[in-house]
Write a protein that holds these residues in place. Structure first.
Motif, PDB file in Angstrom:
ATOM      1  N   VAL A   1       0.465  -1.442  -0.361  1.00 13.54           N
ATOM      2  CA  VAL A   1      -0.187   0.036   0.006  1.00 13.54           C
ATOM      3  C   VAL A   1       0.823   1.108   0.036  1.00 13.54           C
ATOM      4  O   VAL A   1       1.595   1.292   0.879  1.00 13.54           O
ATOM      5  CB  VAL A   1      -0.898   0.212   1.167  1.00 13.54           C
ATOM      6  CG1 VAL A   1      -1.967   1.586   1.661  1.00 13.54           C
ATOM      7  CG2 VAL A   1      -1.638  -1.224   1.161  1.00 13.54           C
ATOM      8  N   THR A   2       0.513   2.074  -0.609  1.00 14.10           N
ATOM      9  CA  THR A   2       1.520   3.295  -1.266  1.00 14.10           C
ATOM     10  C   THR A   2       0.727   4.177  -0.139  1.00 14.10           C
ATOM     11  O   THR A   2      -1.044   4.782  -0.666  1.00 14.10           O
ATOM     12  CB  THR A   2       1.585   3.867  -2.382  1.00 14.10           C
ATOM     13  OG1 THR A   2       2.293   2.656  -2.644  1.00 14.10           O
ATOM     14  CG2 THR A   2       1.987   4.702  -2.078  1.00 14.10           C
TER      15      THR A   2
ATOM     16  N   PHE B   1       4.027   0.699   1.678  1.00 15.30           N
ATOM     17  CA  PHE B   1       4.548  -0.482   2.914  1.00 15.30           C
ATOM     18  C   PHE B   1       4.238  -1.684   2.863  1.00 15.30           C
ATOM     19  O   PHE B   1       2.936  -2.097   1.814  1.00 15.30           O
ATOM     20  CB  PHE B   1       3.486  -0.305   4.372  1.00 15.30           C
ATOM     21  CG  PHE B   1       4.001   1.376   4.701  1.00 15.30           C
ATOM     22  CD1 PHE B   1       5.044   1.446   5.364  1.00 15.30           C
ATOM     23  CD2 PHE B   1       2.861   2.234   5.181  1.00 15.30           C
ATOM     24  CE1 PHE B   1       5.290   2.565   6.235  1.00 15.30           C
ATOM     25  CE2 PHE B   1       3.749   3.106   5.453  1.00 15.30           C
ATOM     26  CZ  PHE B   1       5.301   3.363   6.722  1.00 15.30           C
ATOM     27  N   SER B   2       5.390  -2.461   2.606  1.00 16.91           N
ATOM     28  CA  SER B   2       5.062  -4.344   1.753  1.00 16.91           C
ATOM     29  C   SER B   2       3.250  -5.042   2.652  1.00 16.91           C
ATOM     30  O   SER B   2       3.314  -4.203   4.024  1.00 16.91           O
ATOM     31  CB  SER B   2       5.915  -5.043   2.096  1.00 16.91           C
ATOM     32  OG  SER B   2       6.318  -5.175   3.227  1.00 16.91           O
TER      33      SER B   2
ATOM     34  N   SER C   1       0.441  -5.690   7.831  1.00 16.25           N
ATOM     35  CA  SER C   1      -0.061  -6.331   8.845  1.00 16.25           C
ATOM     36  C   SER C   1       0.753  -6.059   9.971  1.00 16.25           C
ATOM     37  O   SER C   1      -0.126  -5.682  11.483  1.00 16.25           O
ATOM     38  CB  SER C   1      -0.200  -7.997   8.788  1.00 16.25           C
ATOM     39  OG  SER C   1       1.511  -7.944   8.676  1.00 16.25           O
ATOM     40  N   VAL C   2       2.321  -5.198  10.042  1.00 20.41           N
ATOM     41  CA  VAL C   2       2.496  -4.834  11.687  1.00 20.41           C
ATOM     42  C   VAL C   2       1.976  -3.280  11.991  1.00 20.41           C
ATOM     43  O   VAL C   2       1.439  -3.495  13.050  1.00 20.41           O
ATOM     44  CB  VAL C   2       3.924  -4.390  11.257  1.00 20.41           C
ATOM     45  CG1 VAL C   2       4.697  -3.896  12.019  1.00 20.41           C
ATOM     46  CG2 VAL C   2       4.684  -5.964  10.915  1.00 20.41           C
ATOM     47  N   LEU C   3       1.080  -2.357  11.197  1.00 19.70           N
ATOM     48  CA  LEU C   3       1.097  -1.341  11.173  1.00 19.70           C
ATOM     49  C   LEU C   3      -0.961  -1.306  11.662  1.00 19.70           C
ATOM     50  O   LEU C   3      -0.673  -0.596  12.466  1.00 19.70           O
ATOM     51  CB  LEU C   3       0.302  -0.470  10.014  1.00 19.70           C
ATOM     52  CG  LEU C   3       0.367   0.629   9.048  1.00 19.70           C
ATOM     53  CD1 LEU C   3       1.506   1.598  10.276  1.00 19.70           C
ATOM     54  CD2 LEU C   3       0.524   1.197   8.496  1.00 19.70           C
TER      55      LEU C   3
ATOM     56  N   GLU D   1      13.879   0.092   8.378  1.00 20.71           N
ATOM     57  CA  GLU D   1      12.951   1.137   6.738  1.00 20.71           C
ATOM     58  C   GLU D   1      11.490   1.549   7.688  1.00 20.71           C
ATOM     59  O   GLU D   1      11.289   2.512   7.310  1.00 20.71           O
ATOM     60  CB  GLU D   1      13.180   0.341   5.891  1.00 20.71           C
ATOM     61  CG  GLU D   1      14.505   0.073   5.294  1.00 20.71           C
ATOM     62  CD  GLU D   1      14.465  -0.565   3.642  1.00 20.71           C
ATOM     63  OE1 GLU D   1      15.823  -1.030   3.276  1.00 20.71           O
ATOM     64  OE2 GLU D   1      13.246  -0.598   2.876  1.00 20.71           O
ATOM     65  N   MET D   2      10.788   0.666   8.272  1.00 14.21           N
ATOM     66  CA  MET D   2       9.497   1.201   8.257  1.00 14.21           C
ATOM     67  C   MET D   2      10.014   1.909   9.443  1.00 14.21           C
ATOM     68  O   MET D   2       9.233   2.884   9.222  1.00 14.21           O
ATOM     69  CB  MET D   2       8.569  -0.682   8.732  1.00 14.21           C
ATOM     70  CG  MET D   2       7.346  -0.277   9.498  1.00 14.21           C
ATOM     71  SD  MET D   2       6.943  -1.908   8.972  1.00 14.21           S
ATOM     72  CE  MET D   2       5.135  -0.796   9.191  1.00 14.21           C
TER      73      MET D   2
END
Lengths: 302, 302, 302, 302
Positions: A262-263, C264-265, C270-272, C295-296
């Protein structure tokens, strides 16, 4: 799908000429080679040839002399790194070629992807078959009220049946006239390049289509999207299965870093930071339009 | 050519992994696979992978279901037809991938062909080898007096030896300084991306380069030409051998309709018609410039 | 920047030929036209021509007959929409052409962007000037220890001065030898195409470079990035100023949706979601590698 | 051509906003700007914008600082040289943008030229007009007996009238059904992206199409050819007029070295040399196929 006996025999014969090669070879994809994957009512997708595998990507990225002796996990990590950082050139080192049968209106969307090679069946040179796409009742949908280029509710069964009758009737009539225009004895012997202009956009055509792995993934990213028209999305879905069979590590990285990613815009990022700091942000104070706000909330819900 | 033992072993190992495949396979090209063809003093060209053969061109042109059952002579005739009428898309259906080691100044000409994919060895990331191109005495030529971008007479042996000394001396010195700039202990530990700017343009680099058959022939047509710089022409000449091994019918058509063909301008055509009618045409009355006149006469002599 | 008097006069003369046109015209960009923007020690960037403006993007997206009568805010909203949803084709409808003077090693990175047209000054045909790039002391950096293709600490003043001496010495010597190789009287009269191979990679070259707005932004997104090499990034930074002068609405959307955006990957998402639900997530239990985790976190801090 | 009052007003308004510019400007092309050139029964071609002129080609080829002070004759000679030797990159430095209204079957041929940018009117998003191409009686031709993809004799008046009735009848019916499918009150409210599949291939669409001068000439070379289908050739013919107005020196060189040029194969060259030596060559002893022989003789006759 409607293949003639002769076509099936040709495909079967083709699929039995085994050769020895020193090239990278992918058994899972060999097993699919030449076999038509059915799409829509008369369409298909066949893998005709391919070049390279996951290892070829790694090999090119390292400009190496041999096949590489690194471990599988190292190769996968490099592929993930390349995908994550959008280093696209190593993915261009693999190539795939499809034979696709598809309605003309789908072909018109598809061809907008310019980074590919195409050989289409020529209706100037040959006569098309009497095959046209008719949506199944469950895909017969009303114009969306929120999305100007999308579908909304499915039509009621009676309406769907009537629509089907109209589409079928017009396709049959225009095709019948196409044949009459062409017929040298009973009809007019009209030039093929002129007679075909009478066909409807749901008539099936076919082509050989070849692209590299980078551009294949770009195509997939755009055409698997729920906003893509259903009739092209189903082709993309079959191609995604081919991707997983062909280059499983790349396909996994594609799911992680492209399809599932997601961007967030600059403003969305500032909203996100406020949320993570514990603030309860509302749309009015977010700096985002209503539409962007909704998109962001949808992404966060997953 | 200077391959290390390790590189040779990697190549040898790579060339022994035989697989079974249903894909079109070309024994004559399989025999060349991975093997370095020597070019210039330290360069090479290796075929790393390929996709398709002469039959694949015919198959795409016909958008056929199987391999095709036509005779070899019919296939050759179709390939000749496609080449003659510049129907390029079927030739795009074949693909080839090379590993090339080449001087940087050659790489700079080569990369101007945009319809290809490239992965180059990165001097930001890695350290280059101490290898640079030095022309052999017989290729050490004076500036041409008639062609502003060409070579004239070969230098006299003494002059050639002195030029060689200058080139070698500068390359050795700049490479020595490159190493000193990089060296973390005895030197300066300078970033690789900066240290490399000290290298001369004859330093060797290497890349994976992949293109389709149509664009390969376009590259060959331009780079085999006597007006191409010798140092890129020798790569093109090796690639032409690869072309003949890979797709012999296409290569024959390329020789007939591209490499051996001559294009006459509108004015040249009118001169030609007058000549064939028996008139003795002189340049002054030809409507052609002196240079075009000479080019035309040279073409007619063959 | 080192322009000769003659070059300055040519530029000045060029900048005074005013014409009337019905084409879309951008006063802010007209004011920059032909003027060299200085980059590095001898380089520059000049806008030579352009086609289209913000309105042209809107006009193409709507396939409209006239210039459009919509309000400025509606146009800006459409441009934002197109940028957000990666509808790139309307941005391809604008075009820009630059004259750039740049070191050869920068040119080698730049040319990797294939979706552009290039005419480079030919060292086969002409003789290059004695100009080469030397890094300023503050850009003279050691190899990064964390990033294999990056720079770390700036060199100490003494070391930087010594490195500078080496680079300057080698460039002067190889250029001097280049001149000697070329000289027909005092030297060897060597062909230009050969003599040039003795030059170092920091020698300046120049070219005309033309691309469309979509590809310009793609170039900028990659080359403004902090991971891009400093010596190409400074060109990108000047081009970004040009972008803002030329198409201010598009440039604003570029900042919002491309440059300031974060992707975000799937796993990061899912972490977010867990974080937003109040969970304290640690790297070990995140499913992310250490590097991706870092990086995140960096993105979330901003 | 069928423009609404509103469309004509928009075009007229657009054509009156005069600006000052320092860019190269071509009065002869300014005079054509925005004006629709009629093609076929309802189609048109409008120049929307352009970048560069003959001088810009010369300027790029020389990588010059100013507009250049050379004489017009020198510029023309350089352009002729570039065209003759297929130095295509300077021609890429000019760009042109068209608004085109064209039948879908023509659009399908046109889009095969990938080196261009396109924004097409979306029938997923909008509703198409009731306009379709019907061939004039004099273009209503029978299938060619010698050329599988060409036209032969014109139909007899009575047959042509009947064919016209069939084409018109089918187009009217399918368009009527399209409207009924779309109609939310009296019809079915079907999604636009589905309803459009009922339209015939002669329905008009429109797009913005932009390409560079090199690719424009490539398009023209292929589509002005007598073997191109009449319905696309007429667009090419209008574009050729635009070419002459825009870049007269380039257009003259195009006529001389591309359109009026003839290419002879290696075997044809040997035949030609025998003929020039006075030999009477017959097809049987020429080494040429009957078809190639005929083509060669036709070229020599002119």
């Amino acid at each position: 799908m409607s293949l003639t006996e002769e076509q099936r025999a040709e495909i079967a014969a083709h699929g039995q000429e085994v050769s020895s090669t020193l090239r990278p070879t992918v058994p899972a994809l060999e097993a699919m080679l030449y076999q038509p994957l059915e799409v829509l009512d008369h369409g298909f997708l066949r893998v005709i040839d391919y070049m390279g595998d996951d290892g070829a990507i790694v090999q090119a990225a390292r400009v190496s002399y041999g096949r590489g002796t690194r471990k599988v996990t190292e190769d996968a990590a490099l592929i993930r790194y390349l995908m994550r950082h959008r280093h696209s050139s190593p993915f261009e080192m693999c190539e795939i070629k499809f034979h696709v049968k598809l309605p003309i209106f789908v072909a018109r969307q598809w061809i907008r992807h310019r980074m590919a090679s195409v050989n289409e069946y020529s209706a100037r040179y040959s006569i098309l078959d009497n095959e046209f796409y008719l949506p199944a009742p469950e895909h017969m949908a009303a114009q969306s009220e929120v999305n100007r280029q999308g579908r909304g509710e499915t039509l009621a069964p009676q309406a769907a049946a009537e629509v089907l009758d109209i589409l079928r009737g017009d396709a049959l009539r225009t095709f019948g006239d196409y044949e009459r225009l062409l017929d040298e004895k009973e009809g007019y012997g009209l030039a093929r390049e002129l007679a075909r202009i009478n066909l409807t956009l749901n008539t099936y055509t076919q082509w050989y289509w070849k692209t590299d792995l980078h551009n294949l993934m770009h195509f997939l990213a755009l055409r698997i999207d729920p906003h893509a028209q259903y009739e092209i999305r189903v082709y993309a879905e079959e191609m995604l299965k081919v991707l997983h069979a062909w280059v499983p590590q790349t396909a996994a990285a594609f799911e992680e870093y492209r399809r599932g990613a997601v961007t967030f815009s600059a403003t969305m990022m500032s909203v996100l930071r406020r949320m993570l700091a514990g603030e309860v942000v509302e749309q009015a104070a977010s700096g985002l339009s209503r539409r962007e706000w909704d998109e962001m909330q949808a992404s966060l819900k997953g």
